[in-house]
Design an enzyme around this catalytic site. Structure first.
Site, PDB file in Angstrom:
ATOM      1  N   GLU A  56       0.854  -1.198   0.000  1.00 24.88           N
ATOM      2  CA  GLU A  56       0.000   0.000   0.000  1.00 24.88           C
ATOM      3  C   GLU A  56       0.882   1.237   0.000  1.00 24.88           C
ATOM      4  O   GLU A  56       1.036   1.914  -1.000  1.00 24.88           O
ATOM      5  CB  GLU A  56      -0.939  -0.020   1.213  1.00 24.88           C
ATOM      6  CG  GLU A  56      -1.900   1.166   1.243  1.00 24.88           C
ATOM      7  CD  GLU A  56      -2.838   1.117   2.421  1.00 24.88           C
ATOM      8  OE1 GLU A  56      -3.530   2.130   2.657  1.00 24.88           O
ATOM      9  OE2 GLU A  56      -2.883   0.087   3.131  1.00 24.88           O
ATOM     10  N   GLN A  69      12.783  -8.511  14.631  1.00 23.33           N
ATOM     11  CA  GLN A  69      12.596  -9.730  15.424  1.00 23.33           C
ATOM     12  C   GLN A  69      11.217 -10.352  15.204  1.00 23.33           C
ATOM     13  O   GLN A  69      10.377  -9.822  14.474  1.00 23.33           O
ATOM     14  CB  GLN A  69      12.855  -9.421  16.895  1.00 23.33           C
ATOM     15  CG  GLN A  69      14.297  -8.974  17.154  1.00 23.33           C
ATOM     16  CD  GLN A  69      14.593  -8.723  18.619  1.00 23.33           C
ATOM     17  OE1 GLN A  69      13.830  -9.091  19.503  1.00 23.33           O
ATOM     18  NE2 GLN A  69      15.724  -8.076  18.877  1.00 23.33           N
ATOM     19  N   HIS A  75       4.241  -1.951   7.928  1.00 24.44           N
ATOM     20  CA  HIS A  75       3.279  -1.664   6.866  1.00 24.44           C
ATOM     21  C   HIS A  75       3.143  -0.157   6.746  1.00 24.44           C
ATOM     22  O   HIS A  75       3.570   0.586   7.637  1.00 24.44           O
ATOM     23  CB  HIS A  75       1.918  -2.308   7.175  1.00 24.44           C
ATOM     24  CG  HIS A  75       0.974  -2.329   6.012  1.00 24.44           C
ATOM     25  ND1 HIS A  75      -0.235  -1.672   6.013  1.00 24.44           N
ATOM     26  CD2 HIS A  75       1.082  -2.935   4.804  1.00 24.44           C
ATOM     27  CE1 HIS A  75      -0.844  -1.874   4.850  1.00 24.44           C
ATOM     28  NE2 HIS A  75      -0.054  -2.644   4.099  1.00 24.44           N
ATOM     29  N   GLU A  78      -1.129   4.369   2.083  1.00 24.61           N
ATOM     30  CA  GLU A  78      -0.892   4.838   0.714  1.00 24.61           C
ATOM     31  C   GLU A  78      -0.402   6.279   0.716  1.00 24.61           C
ATOM     32  O   GLU A  78       0.504   6.648  -0.029  1.00 24.61           O
ATOM     33  CB  GLU A  78      -2.185   4.728  -0.098  1.00 24.61           C
ATOM     34  CG  GLU A  78      -2.036   5.266  -1.520  1.00 24.61           C
ATOM     35  CD  GLU A  78      -3.381   5.407  -2.213  1.00 24.61           C
ATOM     36  OE1 GLU A  78      -3.388   5.948  -3.341  1.00 24.61           O
ATOM     37  OE2 GLU A  78      -4.407   4.999  -1.632  1.00 24.61           O
ATOM     38  N   HIS A 107       4.271   1.443  11.517  1.00 26.81           N
ATOM     39  CA  HIS A 107       3.296   1.720  10.464  1.00 26.81           C
ATOM     40  C   HIS A 107       3.545   3.096   9.862  1.00 26.81           C
ATOM     41  O   HIS A 107       3.552   4.105  10.556  1.00 26.81           O
ATOM     42  CB  HIS A 107       1.869   1.624  11.015  1.00 26.81           C
ATOM     43  CG  HIS A 107       0.864   1.258   9.959  1.00 26.81           C
ATOM     44  ND1 HIS A 107       0.513   2.114   8.941  1.00 26.81           N
ATOM     45  CD2 HIS A 107       0.158   0.125   9.752  1.00 26.81           C
ATOM     46  CE1 HIS A 107      -0.372   1.523   8.153  1.00 26.81           C
ATOM     47  NE2 HIS A 107      -0.595   0.304   8.628  1.00 26.81           N
TER      48      HIS A 107
END
Length: 583
Positions: A56, A69, A75, A78, A107
């Site tokens: 994304e 780890q 993540h 967009e 994130h």
């Protein structure tokens, strides 16, 4: 190496089908997933069960020597980008020599600098974490920029820039801990690569068979290249890591009798920058001093201090390394998953590999920890004594000054002062030489108790000294506990919600010093995670009113921990954390 990596899937926002770029020296476990435009640099280790998914937001960058780890999720959204150190835009940038530990969530858009430590189950989202930051367990960092070199305690929720700017600085123990975790994971990376190399693993098995036949406990492994060495792979990787970081390497030896007194002797200095030559020099020291302890240590030439100590040989001939920290207090065993204290009975372990003080010392473990913390923090140590009659008038007299920076020498000087003034009060003084003020006052001997250790169990702080010696207030550095937030060494007790005289004296001293006072509470279950809740701000400067409010908190939260907080309003920092009620 079979790696589960694949191109990014075609989506409405991207159809470039970018594939991961993984450096040949990196190890990515087959049970992890790497998807899309992800650049993994040299010497990175990605552990099983982790997911790095650039399908994304993209691209991602993971710097060299960094370890990802088990269970880590990386993540990105967009929308939103951060500027990497190479001046390019990324959804996620993670610098070099960083640790993203078990179950953490990174994130994007997100920037994590070099030399950072992100603790277990912590979340970083839409944020920048500066170089050298230590983020402990169960932390949330969102929509802020953490300045470089800051420490975020366990359980903290940092969602405003004001909170981020007030965070304390990382201390030397934290930096050394993070360095050690990187070194351990480099050894693991080498081991995993060797396990997947049939030639390497065959050599290891052959050595095991040979050593078992000869009843030799040594084990030879190799990293990318093979060293004909009796040292194991972890020691080899530590040598490589120290040299790559620009540190010098030293070695010391000591026999069994002198080990407990910490009287180590140096081997020949190692000046080389070659890993192979350094290993040969280490083995030369070990062969020359068989039947003795031999330890390896790194030297930070800029700060002129040791950064690592590892025993690589013991009198029984075993060479399994036991890593210790020069400045960790109490002695501890550190592994790649966290920090765990290993001292027993709360005292100082005399057999610690860093040459701890003899366990027959008059001083208890707490006092020895204070000494070590002061010296490692760059403070000087002083001593004072006073007879029982003059104690209430505060007419303290100085013992001989302590100029040493060595823990053992400082302990010996303190014990000499205590012996010279038996039947009197003796107190330990910590001095900030730059600010020319006291940061610690701790009574270590009383007329009715020749043993040291501040038996009154008062609270702790970094503060100016008390002007009332009859209060016997002890100002001790707050001890940072990994994984449980902050906890002072106080054992002040409360009976029927009444404060002890020591706590009342501490309140009086704080108010006289211009500090503000508040309190926090936590139940037994949340105590270990450091999830303290505020009881409320106390705005009064009246001693009786503050004592009354604190006692009302004790009554309001029975069966819970309650702690007194002293706050310096100008610097907006805590100077006291003192537990005044326990379940």
């Amino acid at each position: 190496m079979r790696v589960r990596s694949r191109a990014a899937p075609p989506t409405p926002w991207s159809k470039n089908l970018a594939e991961p770029q993984i450096h040949e020296t990196a190890f990515v476990h087959s049970f992890s997933n790497i998807i899309g435009d992800v650049e993994i640099s040299a010497n990175v280790i990605v552990a099983p069960g982790s997911s790095v998914r650039a399908d994304e937001g993209a691209p991602f960058f993971i710097g060299e020597n960094t370890n990802i780890q088990d269970g880590v999720v990386i993540h990105g959204l967009e929308q939103g980008r951060v500027l990497g150190d190479n001046k390019k835009e990324y959804s996620i940038w993670i610098g070099k020599d960083s640790c993203i530990t078990h179950m953490a969530l990174i994130h994007g858009p997100c920037y994590v600098g070099s030399g950072c430590f992100i603790g277990f189950r912590s979340t970083v989202f839409n944020a920048r974490v500066g170089d050298g930051c230590i983020v402990m367990m169960h932390v949330l960092i969102q929509d802020v920029e953490i300045p470089p070199g800051k420490y975020v305690p366990s359980g903290a929720i940092i969602t405003s820039q004001q909170q981020a700017d007030r965070l304390p600085d990382v201390n030397p123990q934290d930096k050394e801990f993070a360095h050690h975790v990187v070194g351990v994971n480099q050894a693991l990376r080498a081991g995993y690569l060797c396990a997947e190399d049939s030639k390497c693993i065959a050599e290891v098995r052959g050595k095991i068979d040979t050593y078992n036949t000869n009843e030799d406990k040594g084990l030879q492994k190799r990293s990318i290249e093979v060293y004909k060495s009796g040292l194991d792979s972890e020691t080899v990787e530590q040598v490589r890591y120290l040299l790559e970081k620009g540190y010098k390497i030293g070695t010391e030896h000591v026999d069994n009798r002198r080990f407990r007194t910490g009287t180590w002797n140096s081997c020949h200095p190692i000046e080389t920058k070659s890993v192979g030559e350094a290993i040969s020099a280490l083995e030369g020291c070990m062969n020359e001093h068989q039947g003795e302890y031999v330890r390896l240590f790194g030297i930070d030439t800029k700060q002129k201090k040791r950064v690592l100590e590892t025993i690589i040989q013991r009198p029984d001939g075993s060479i399994k390394p036991t890593t210790t920290s020069t400045y960790t207090s109490p002695p501890a065993t550190i592994n790649n998953t966290g920090y765990k204290s290993s001292s027993s009975n709360g005292g100082y372990n005399s057999s610690a590999s860093n040459g701890g003080h003899n366990s027959s010392s008059q001083l208890n473990g707490e006092t020895i920890d204070h000494i070590r913390n002061l010296l490692s923090g760059g403070y000087r140590i002083g001593m004072e004594h006073v007879g029982e009659r003059r104690f209430r008038t505060g007419s303290w007299q100085s013992c001989s000054p302590i100029e040493t920076k060595n823990v053992n020498d400082a302990i010996s000087a303190l014990e000499e002062c205590m012996r010279s003034h038996q039947g009197e009060y003796v107190r330990l003084i910590g001095i900030d030489p730059k600010a020319k003020r006291r940061v610690l006052e701790s009574i270590i001997q009383r007329p009715d108790d020749a043993k040291g250790g501040s038996s009154n169990g008062n609270g702790s702080s970094y503060s100016a000294p008390s002007t009332r010696s009859d209060s016997a207030t002890m100002f001790t550095p707050a001890v940072r506990k990994y994984g449980v937030g902050f906890e002072s060494g106080s054992t002040a007790t409360v009976t029927n919600t009444r404060l002890s005289t020591e706590v009342i004296d501490e309140v009086r001293n704080l108010l006289r010093g211009g500090y503000k006072i508040s309190a926090e509470h936590v139940d037994n279950r949340r105590f270990r995670t450091g999830s303290w809740s505020s009881c409320g701000q106390i705005d009064s400067q009246s001693e009786s009113e503050v004592v009354g409010i604190l006692e009302s908190y004790l009554a309001e939260y029975p069966g819970e921990y309650v702690r007194l907080i002293g706050i310096e309003p100008k610097a907006k920092r805590r100077v006291v954390e003192n537990i005044i009620q326990r379940p």
